[in-house]
Design a protein around this motif. Structure first.
Motif, PDB file in Angstrom:
ATOM      1  N   ARG A  36     -18.464  -1.908   4.071  1.00 31.78           N
ATOM      2  CA  ARG A  36     -17.524  -2.289   3.012  1.00 31.78           C
ATOM      3  C   ARG A  36     -16.141  -1.862   3.492  1.00 31.78           C
ATOM      4  O   ARG A  36     -15.876  -0.682   3.660  1.00 31.78           O
ATOM      5  CB  ARG A  36     -17.880  -1.584   1.712  1.00 31.78           C
ATOM      6  CG  ARG A  36     -16.907  -1.842   0.591  1.00 31.78           C
ATOM      7  CD  ARG A  36     -17.273  -0.995  -0.623  1.00 31.78           C
ATOM      8  NE  ARG A  36     -16.213  -0.972  -1.589  1.00 31.78           N
ATOM      9  CZ  ARG A  36     -16.176  -1.717  -2.675  1.00 31.78           C
ATOM     10  NH1 ARG A  36     -17.160  -2.541  -2.926  1.00 31.78           N
ATOM     11  NH2 ARG A  36     -15.172  -1.616  -3.517  1.00 31.78           N
ATOM     12  N   PHE A  37     -15.278  -2.841   3.722  1.00 33.16           N
ATOM     13  CA  PHE A  37     -13.941  -2.580   4.227  1.00 33.16           C
ATOM     14  C   PHE A  37     -12.944  -2.603   3.081  1.00 33.16           C
ATOM     15  O   PHE A  37     -13.024  -3.455   2.203  1.00 33.16           O
ATOM     16  CB  PHE A  37     -13.541  -3.623   5.283  1.00 33.16           C
ATOM     17  CG  PHE A  37     -14.266  -3.454   6.584  1.00 33.16           C
ATOM     18  CD1 PHE A  37     -13.725  -2.677   7.602  1.00 33.16           C
ATOM     19  CD2 PHE A  37     -15.491  -4.062   6.800  1.00 33.16           C
ATOM     20  CE1 PHE A  37     -14.388  -2.518   8.804  1.00 33.16           C
ATOM     21  CE2 PHE A  37     -16.167  -3.911   8.001  1.00 33.16           C
ATOM     22  CZ  PHE A  37     -15.617  -3.134   9.005  1.00 33.16           C
ATOM     23  N   ASP A  38     -12.005  -1.679   3.133  1.00 34.89           N
ATOM     24  CA  ASP A  38     -10.982  -1.561   2.100  1.00 34.89           C
ATOM     25  C   ASP A  38      -9.629  -1.520   2.796  1.00 34.89           C
ATOM     26  O   ASP A  38      -9.430  -0.734   3.724  1.00 34.89           O
ATOM     27  CB  ASP A  38     -11.210  -0.273   1.306  1.00 34.89           C
ATOM     28  CG  ASP A  38     -10.356  -0.167   0.057  1.00 34.89           C
ATOM     29  OD1 ASP A  38      -9.524  -1.059  -0.174  1.00 34.89           O
ATOM     30  OD2 ASP A  38     -10.530   0.804  -0.684  1.00 34.89           O
ATOM     31  N   ALA A  39      -8.714  -2.389   2.380  1.00 31.07           N
ATOM     32  CA  ALA A  39      -7.361  -2.410   2.953  1.00 31.07           C
ATOM     33  C   ALA A  39      -6.362  -2.344   1.809  1.00 31.07           C
ATOM     34  O   ALA A  39      -6.512  -3.040   0.803  1.00 31.07           O
ATOM     35  CB  ALA A  39      -7.145  -3.679   3.765  1.00 31.07           C
ATOM     36  N   ARG A  40      -5.346  -1.515   1.976  1.00 30.62           N
ATOM     37  CA  ARG A  40      -4.273  -1.407   0.981  1.00 30.62           C
ATOM     38  C   ARG A  40      -2.951  -1.492   1.716  1.00 30.62           C
ATOM     39  O   ARG A  40      -2.761  -0.837   2.731  1.00 30.62           O
ATOM     40  CB  ARG A  40      -4.369  -0.075   0.244  1.00 30.62           C
ATOM     41  CG  ARG A  40      -5.649   0.081  -0.526  1.00 30.62           C
ATOM     42  CD  ARG A  40      -5.743   1.429  -1.169  1.00 30.62           C
ATOM     43  NE  ARG A  40      -7.103   1.611  -1.660  1.00 30.62           N
ATOM     44  CZ  ARG A  40      -7.638   2.776  -1.931  1.00 30.62           C
ATOM     45  NH1 ARG A  40      -6.938   3.868  -1.762  1.00 30.62           N
ATOM     46  NH2 ARG A  40      -8.868   2.854  -2.358  1.00 30.62           N
ATOM     47  N   PHE A  41      -2.061  -2.290   1.178  1.00 29.45           N
ATOM     48  CA  PHE A  41      -0.750  -2.431   1.792  1.00 29.45           C
ATOM     49  C   PHE A  41       0.232  -2.994   0.781  1.00 29.45           C
ATOM     50  O   PHE A  41      -0.164  -3.471  -0.284  1.00 29.45           O
ATOM     51  CB  PHE A  41      -0.811  -3.333   3.050  1.00 29.45           C
ATOM     52  CG  PHE A  41      -1.411  -4.682   2.816  1.00 29.45           C
ATOM     53  CD1 PHE A  41      -0.623  -5.762   2.438  1.00 29.45           C
ATOM     54  CD2 PHE A  41      -2.778  -4.890   2.973  1.00 29.45           C
ATOM     55  CE1 PHE A  41      -1.176  -7.009   2.229  1.00 29.45           C
ATOM     56  CE2 PHE A  41      -3.335  -6.133   2.763  1.00 29.45           C
ATOM     57  CZ  PHE A  41      -2.543  -7.203   2.399  1.00 29.45           C
ATOM     58  N   ARG A  42       1.512  -2.930   1.131  1.00 29.89           N
ATOM     59  CA  ARG A  42       2.566  -3.521   0.320  1.00 29.89           C
ATOM     60  C   ARG A  42       3.168  -4.678   1.107  1.00 29.89           C
ATOM     61  O   ARG A  42       3.237  -4.638   2.330  1.00 29.89           O
ATOM     62  CB  ARG A  42       3.657  -2.493   0.009  1.00 29.89           C
ATOM     63  CG  ARG A  42       3.165  -1.370  -0.856  1.00 29.89           C
ATOM     64  CD  ARG A  42       4.303  -0.425  -1.206  1.00 29.89           C
ATOM     65  NE  ARG A  42       3.838   0.782  -1.834  1.00 29.89           N
ATOM     66  CZ  ARG A  42       3.514   0.901  -3.118  1.00 29.89           C
ATOM     67  NH1 ARG A  42       3.626  -0.139  -3.907  1.00 29.89           N
ATOM     68  NH2 ARG A  42       3.098   2.032  -3.605  1.00 29.89           N
ATOM     69  N   MET A  43       3.579  -5.702   0.386  1.00 29.44           N
ATOM     70  CA  MET A  43       4.193  -6.869   1.012  1.00 29.44           C
ATOM     71  C   MET A  43       5.227  -7.461   0.069  1.00 29.44           C
ATOM     72  O   MET A  43       5.215  -7.169  -1.127  1.00 29.44           O
ATOM     73  CB  MET A  43       3.118  -7.908   1.385  1.00 29.44           C
ATOM     74  CG  MET A  43       2.432  -8.570   0.214  1.00 29.44           C
ATOM     75  SD  MET A  43       1.180  -9.773   0.698  1.00 29.44           S
ATOM     76  CE  MET A  43       2.155 -11.022   1.489  1.00 29.44           C
ATOM     77  N   PRO A  44       6.122  -8.299   0.590  1.00 24.09           N
ATOM     78  CA  PRO A  44       7.113  -8.933  -0.285  1.00 24.09           C
ATOM     79  C   PRO A  44       6.428  -9.750  -1.382  1.00 24.09           C
ATOM     80  O   PRO A  44       5.498 -10.526  -1.117  1.00 24.09           O
ATOM     81  CB  PRO A  44       7.906  -9.824   0.660  1.00 24.09           C
ATOM     82  CG  PRO A  44       7.749  -9.191   2.002  1.00 24.09           C
ATOM     83  CD  PRO A  44       6.359  -8.613   2.003  1.00 24.09           C
ATOM     84  N   ARG A  45       6.877  -9.564  -2.601  1.00 27.01           N
ATOM     85  CA  ARG A  45       6.251 -10.212  -3.763  1.00 27.01           C
ATOM     86  C   ARG A  45       6.273 -11.732  -3.655  1.00 27.01           C
ATOM     87  O   ARG A  45       5.304 -12.406  -3.997  1.00 27.01           O
ATOM     88  CB  ARG A  45       6.958  -9.756  -5.034  1.00 27.01           C
ATOM     89  CG  ARG A  45       6.363 -10.328  -6.284  1.00 27.01           C
ATOM     90  CD  ARG A  45       7.015  -9.748  -7.514  1.00 27.01           C
ATOM     91  NE  ARG A  45       6.457 -10.340  -8.720  1.00 27.01           N
ATOM     92  CZ  ARG A  45       6.713  -9.909  -9.922  1.00 27.01           C
ATOM     93  NH1 ARG A  45       7.510  -8.879 -10.110  1.00 27.01           N
ATOM     94  NH2 ARG A  45       6.169 -10.497 -10.967  1.00 27.01           N
ATOM     95  N   GLY A  46       7.354 -12.305  -3.157  1.00 21.90           N
ATOM     96  CA  GLY A  46       7.476 -13.754  -3.067  1.00 21.90           C
ATOM     97  C   GLY A  46       6.546 -14.390  -2.038  1.00 21.90           C
ATOM     98  O   GLY A  46       6.370 -15.604  -2.033  1.00 21.90           O
ATOM     99  N   GLU A  47       5.939 -13.588  -1.165  1.00 20.71           N
ATOM    100  CA  GLU A  47       5.063 -14.130  -0.123  1.00 20.71           C
ATOM    101  C   GLU A  47       3.576 -13.968  -0.427  1.00 20.71           C
ATOM    102  O   GLU A  47       2.734 -14.394   0.367  1.00 20.71           O
ATOM    103  CB  GLU A  47       5.396 -13.437   1.206  1.00 20.71           C
ATOM    104  CG  GLU A  47       6.819 -13.681   1.657  1.00 20.71           C
ATOM    105  CD  GLU A  47       7.186 -12.889   2.894  1.00 20.71           C
ATOM    106  OE1 GLU A  47       6.278 -12.345   3.561  1.00 20.71           O
ATOM    107  OE2 GLU A  47       8.385 -12.807   3.199  1.00 20.71           O
ATOM    108  N   VAL A  48       3.242 -13.386  -1.556  1.00 20.96           N
ATOM    109  CA  VAL A  48       1.832 -13.135  -1.887  1.00 20.96           C
ATOM    110  C   VAL A  48       1.052 -14.442  -2.027  1.00 20.96           C
ATOM    111  O   VAL A  48      -0.013 -14.612  -1.430  1.00 20.96           O
ATOM    112  CB  VAL A  48       1.708 -12.278  -3.165  1.00 20.96           C
ATOM    113  CG1 VAL A  48       0.255 -12.196  -3.625  1.00 20.96           C
ATOM    114  CG2 VAL A  48       2.266 -10.891  -2.931  1.00 20.96           C
ATOM    115  N   ASP A  49       1.565 -15.375  -2.811  1.00 20.05           N
ATOM    116  CA  ASP A  49       0.846 -16.643  -3.032  1.00 20.05           C
ATOM    117  C   ASP A  49       0.648 -17.412  -1.727  1.00 20.05           C
ATOM    118  O   ASP A  49      -0.427 -17.976  -1.493  1.00 20.05           O
ATOM    119  CB  ASP A  49       1.582 -17.510  -4.055  1.00 20.05           C
ATOM    120  CG  ASP A  49       1.482 -16.956  -5.466  1.00 20.05           C
ATOM    121  OD1 ASP A  49       0.455 -16.335  -5.781  1.00 20.05           O
ATOM    122  OD2 ASP A  49       2.439 -17.131  -6.242  1.00 20.05           O
TER     123      ASP A  49
END
Length: 166
Positions: free
Chosen positions: A93-106
């Motif tokens: 079970r792999f878990d990844a957490r990160f932050r990214m620009p909100r406008g690029e999520v979709d």
């Protein structure tokens, strides 16, 4: 007085008072105990901040490219504050957490899952989650995936990506 009794005189000597002679030593000893307790708690807090953020003892850090690839994804450009781990067990079970620009999520989700599903804003479980996605496995391509998005202000989003097999 009888001849067997002797009288001794006791001379009382007044205590010499030196200028500045106070009981600071006692005061400092009493003050040292709570100071040492606070210093020990502070040291434990700092040590806790710099230890591994694994949730369980059997969670090991891994590369984010490996964690995301297990679910058929790649780390998006502009991502930062990344943490990825794998939970040991019969099925990984792999878990990844990160932050990214909100406008690029979709766009990142659409590129990762071109045939769907899309992010939804309802039935995400936690009230703090702004958008989520559940994708079943695709034979030979990826495991099951769960994504939770929490918008962190107007510019950034925190992404939690979990990939697992059933």
């Amino acid at each position: 007085m009888t001849p067997t009794q002797t009288e001794t005189q006791i001379e009382t000597v007044p205590e010499q008072a030196e200028p500045g002679g106070t009981r600071w030593g006692v005061f400092l000893a009493i003050l040292a105990v709570p100071t040492l307790v606070v210093a020990a708690l502070l040291a434990l807090g700092i040590a806790w901040l710099f230890t591994d953020d694994s949730v369980a003892a059997d969670v090991k850090k891994t590369s984010c490219s490996e964690a995301l690839a297990f679910g058929g994804a790649k780390l998006p450009a502009g991502a930062y504050d990344t943490w990825c781990g794998v939970e040991a067990g019969p099925e990984p079970r792999f878990d990844a957490r990160f932050r990214m620009p909100r406008g690029e999520v979709d766009a990142w989700v659409a590129a990762t899952f071109p045939e769907g599903p899309r992010l939804r804003t309802t039935q995400c479980g936690d009230a703090q989650v702004d958008a989520c996605l559940n994708a079943g496995p695709v034979a030979g391509e990826r495991a099951s995936v769960q994504i939770e998005i929490v918008h962190d202000g107007h510019k950034w989003s925190e992404v939690r990506f979990v990939a697992f097999t059933l």
